[in-house]
Design a protein around this motif. Structure first.
Motif, PDB file in Angstrom:
ATOM      1  N   ALA A  28       3.317   4.151  -1.402  1.00 21.93           N
ATOM      2  CA  ALA A  28       3.657   4.861  -2.636  1.00 21.93           C
ATOM      3  C   ALA A  28       5.173   4.802  -2.868  1.00 21.93           C
ATOM      4  CB  ALA A  28       3.182   6.304  -2.545  1.00 21.93           C
TER       5      ALA A  28
ATOM      6  N   ASP B 230       0.822  -1.218   0.000  1.00 22.99           N
ATOM      7  CA  ASP B 230       0.000   0.000   0.000  1.00 22.99           C
ATOM      8  C   ASP B 230       0.857   1.270   0.000  1.00 22.99           C
ATOM      9  OD1 ASP B 230       0.895  -0.793   2.571  1.00 22.99           O
ATOM     10  OD2 ASP B 230      -0.486   0.610   3.495  1.00 22.99           O
TER      11      ASP B 230
ATOM     12  N   ALA C 144      -7.358   6.734   2.592  1.00 24.34           N
ATOM     13  CA  ALA C 144      -6.821   7.783   1.727  1.00 24.34           C
ATOM     14  C   ALA C 144      -7.749   8.993   1.657  1.00 24.34           C
ATOM     15  CB  ALA C 144      -6.571   7.245   0.331  1.00 24.34           C
TER      16      ALA C 144
ATOM     17  N   ASN D 103      -2.860   1.870   4.145  1.00 27.43           N
ATOM     18  CA  ASN D 103      -3.497   2.884   3.320  1.00 27.43           C
ATOM     19  C   ASN D 103      -4.476   2.229   2.358  1.00 27.43           C
ATOM     20  OD1 ASN D 103      -4.131   5.028   1.668  1.00 27.43           O
ATOM     21  ND2 ASN D 103      -2.084   5.190   0.748  1.00 27.43           N
TER      22      ASN D 103
END
Ligand SMILES: *[C@@H]1O[C@H](CO)[C@@H](O)[C@H](O)[C@H]1NC(C)=O
Ligand SMILES: *[C@@H]1O[C@H](CO)[C@@H](O)[C@H](O)[C@H]1NC(C)=O
Ligand SMILES: *[C@@H]1O[C@H](CO)[C@@H](O)[C@H](O)[C@H]1NC(C)=O
Ligand SMILES: *[C@@H]1O[C@H](CO)[C@@H](O)[C@H](O)[C@H]1NC(C)=O
Length: 308
Positions: free
Chosen positions: A92, A90, A251, A246
């Motif tokens: 980035a 999850d 989010a 996340n």
């Protein structure tokens, strides 16, 4: 007028506070490391140069968005270094890069001149070795020290096992990330959050075995706890009564400080967790037999540590 002055000062503080919270949130959180072999390399050796090359290569690949990379450096056998990193599914790519870069730095400090080590962060794991990966490797478990109440325990365990097993099946069968998360309403106010992930280089059989042995370990390490992680070199599993990953809901929700388990968590090292490539009867037996009786793994309790 003091009011406006106050509001300026307050805004400044608020800004600073938000900034600090952001920093705290963004800083990679170390979980645990194991220097898995006592063999050491010499400073300024070819091995050290290859290791540094490997670590910087892993760090740079971490910003590319795959969340996983496995490579080797060096050509002559005694100086070859194998390594990989895995970021949580999850995460980035920017956060993945930060985590891997921090891990690469920290592993050199914590396993000084060791030829084989592994380190787990909240959001990534990184390992390297002078030998092919996936030999005799350790795992660790971390517990949230908050308890599930006795009256709820049977139901909780049943729902937890059901959730983790279905997430494991889903992730092991998936093609790319081998990652799955899930939520389950325990009561009107309590939700159980779960996450499982394999390194994507594992085939279905090995990934599935890794998950099953991690899940099977929970009753031994973490029975009655509101949250736990089992961190293995090939896979990780985690569950909590708060959202720790996340998802799309998280989010869109207002940014929150990642909640931490209150109080202390204990670590223990599960030694000799064997995750051979190609599958093995031993792991199979370990995974399924540790439900009953003594765990097939030996466990060494370390001193209590602050969680973070
Ligand atoms: C390693 O190399 C550096 C720079 O070339 C030097 O300063 C250092 O003393 C060397 N260390 C060892 C242990 O040889
Ligand atoms: C959470 O996930 C969304 C969608 O995948 C992404 O846009 C966002 O940057 C992520 N947030 C964090 C803090 O990683
Ligand atoms: C949880 O239960 C254990 C044993 O039953 C106890 O020692 C511990 O203090 C409890 N922890 C909390 C946070 O209540
Ligand atoms: C869990 O509870 C939330 C809020 O009470 C609700 O919106 C959601 O649909 C429920 N999920 C399931 C799977 O029952």
């Amino acid at each position: 007028m003091p009011t406006s002055k106050y509001s300026v000062i307050c805004s400044a503080f608020l800004f600073l506070f938000t900034f600090l919270v952001f920093l705290t949130e963004a800083a990679p959180i170390y979980n645990y490391h194991v220097c898995t072999d006592s063999i050491t390399y010499k400073k300024n050796s070819t091995f050290e140069a290859n290791l540094n090359l490997l670590l910087s290569s892993l760090s740079s690949k971490a910003s590319l968005g795959n969340g996983f990379y496995r490579t080797r450096t060096g050509t002559d056998t005694p100086n070859v270094v194998n390594g990989l990193f895995l970021c949580r599914g999850d995460i980035a790519s920017a956060a993945c890069h930060d985590c891997v870069a921090a891990a690469a730095k920290e592993i050199l400090r914590r396993c000084y001149v060791k030829k084989e080590s592994i380190i787990w962060y909240d959001r990534c794991l990184l390992r390297y070795s002078y030998q092919p990966l996936n030999n005799i490797v350790p795992g660790v478990d971390l517990r949230n020290d908050k308890n599930i109440s006795r009256s709820e325990l049977n139901r909780f365990n049943e729902l937890l096992a059901g959730m983790l097993n279905s997430l494991a099946t889903k992730a092991a069968n998936s093609q790319d990330k081998k990652f799955a998360t899930g939520e389950l309403n325990l009561t009107s106010t309590e939700t159980l959050y779960g996450l499982v992930q394999c390194t994507p280089d594992l085939e279905f059989f090995d990934c599935n075995m890794c998950f099953r042995s991690a899940i099977a370990y929970i009753p031994n390490c973490c029975d009655g706890k509101q949250g736990a992680r089992v961190l293995l070199p090939g896979c990780i599993i985690r569950y909590e009564l708060y959202p720790f990953y996340n998802n799309t809901i998280a989010a869109t929700a207002p940014p929150a400080i990642e909640p931490r388990p209150s109080g202390r968590s204990r670590f223990s090292v599960i030694l000799a967790f064997i995750i051979p490539i190609g599958g093995s009867v031993l792991l199979f037996v370990m995974g399924f037999c540790s439900f009953k009786g003594r765990p097939a793994t030996s466990m060494i309790k370390l001193k209590e540590n602050e969680f973070n």
